[in-house]
Scaffold this motif. Structure first.
Motif, PDB file in Angstrom:
ATOM      1  N   SER A  51     -35.444  49.432  67.650  1.00  0.00           N
ATOM      2  CA  SER A  51     -34.240  50.239  67.884  1.00  0.00           C
ATOM      3  C   SER A  51     -33.970  50.456  69.371  1.00  0.00           C
ATOM      4  O   SER A  51     -32.828  50.568  69.796  1.00  0.00           O
ATOM      5  N   ILE A  52     -35.035  50.540  70.177  1.00  0.00           N
ATOM      6  CA  ILE A  52     -34.884  50.725  71.623  1.00  0.00           C
ATOM      7  C   ILE A  52     -35.628  49.605  72.328  1.00  0.00           C
ATOM      8  O   ILE A  52     -36.794  49.355  72.052  1.00  0.00           O
ATOM      9  N   GLN A  53     -34.952  48.929  73.237  1.00  0.00           N
ATOM     10  CA  GLN A  53     -35.554  47.816  73.970  1.00  0.00           C
ATOM     11  C   GLN A  53     -35.313  48.005  75.463  1.00  0.00           C
ATOM     12  O   GLN A  53     -34.278  48.517  75.878  1.00  0.00           O
ATOM     13  N   THR A  54     -36.276  47.598  76.263  1.00  0.00           N
ATOM     14  CA  THR A  54     -36.103  47.590  77.706  1.00  0.00           C
ATOM     15  C   THR A  54     -36.771  46.352  78.289  1.00  0.00           C
ATOM     16  O   THR A  54     -37.852  45.966  77.860  1.00  0.00           O
ATOM     17  N   ASP A  55     -36.097  45.716  79.225  1.00  0.00           N
ATOM     18  CA  ASP A  55     -36.668  44.544  79.891  1.00  0.00           C
ATOM     19  C   ASP A  55     -37.526  44.941  81.090  1.00  0.00           C
ATOM     20  O   ASP A  55     -38.160  44.093  81.711  1.00  0.00           O
ATOM     21  N   GLY A  56     -37.526  46.208  81.426  1.00  0.00           N
ATOM     22  CA  GLY A  56     -38.320  46.696  82.544  1.00  0.00           C
ATOM     23  C   GLY A  56     -39.363  47.693  82.085  1.00  0.00           C
ATOM     24  O   GLY A  56     -39.650  47.830  80.898  1.00  0.00           O
TER      25      GLY A  56
END
Length: 205
Positions: A51-56
């Motif tokens: 549901s929540i993604q971050t590339d950093g």
């Protein structure tokens, strides 16, 4: 190209707020004075799902509460403890965990706060084999360090073996071994029928 330039977008006719489908922020940061919430229940199986993604990286200033499993997906994942990472817990792929400390105090403490008369804390080494047999080694405690040439060496160890696994007739042996002149020797053995000292007949008083 469509463009909307405003300082504030607000909904004042109902309590439902403003719905935006597909919002992309190109520059700057998204700042919220309240709670950022997602009602999506997509489970995560990797670093690019859920549901929540971050590339950093992810920075959390206060406590993090996780309601289910926590997965460290790297084969060399490290958990750092302390402002200067003086204690670390490292995943060694297909082997286990290494806890490292920068100091000389106890690296790992097992603590029981129970105030009754029962034993505690308890450290259990459990070999959960579906087919136990005689001579199975149930566990070892190794005392290791480097030698003068920089080789990792086990200078002493304690181990326990199954000598008889039959239900109702269980027997065991506990051995204490140390290095003497470059060779590991059996110094003390607590056997099912005897206490044996210096089983390897070394020149030891």
């Amino acid at each position: 190209m469509s463009e909307i330039r405003v300082d504030t977008i607000s909904e004042k006719t109902s309590a439902n707020g403003v719905a935006v489908d597909g919002l992309t922020i190109k520059d700057g940061a998204l700042t919220a004075s309240g709670i950022v919430k997602t009602d999506d229940t997509t489970n995560s199986t990797s670093t690019t799902t859920g549901s929540i993604q971050t590339d950093g990286g992810l920075g959390v200033a206060l406590d993090a509460v996780i309601g289910d499993d926590l997965f460290m997906k790297s084969d060399a994942a490290i958990i750092h403890f302390g402002a200067d990472s003086d204690v670390t817990m490292t995943h060694v792929a297909d082997a286990g965990l290494t806890i490292a400390s920068a100091g000389n105090l106890h690296t790992l403490q097992l603590q029981s706060n129970d105030d009754d008369a029962n034993e505690g804390p308890v450290l259990q080494m459990f070999r959960n084999s579906s087919s136990p047999v005689d001579d199975d080694v149930l566990g070892k405690i190794k005392f290791s360090g480097l030698d003068g040439a920089g080789n990792a060496t086990t200078y002493g160890r304690i181990e326990t073996l199954i000598m008889q696994e039959a239900n109702g007739s269980e027997d065991a042996t506990m051995e204490f071994r140390i290095m003497k002149a470059g060779t590991e020797r059996n110094i003390l053995e607590l056997d099912r029928g005897a206490v044996i000292i210096n089983e390897d007949s070394q020149d030891i008083d």
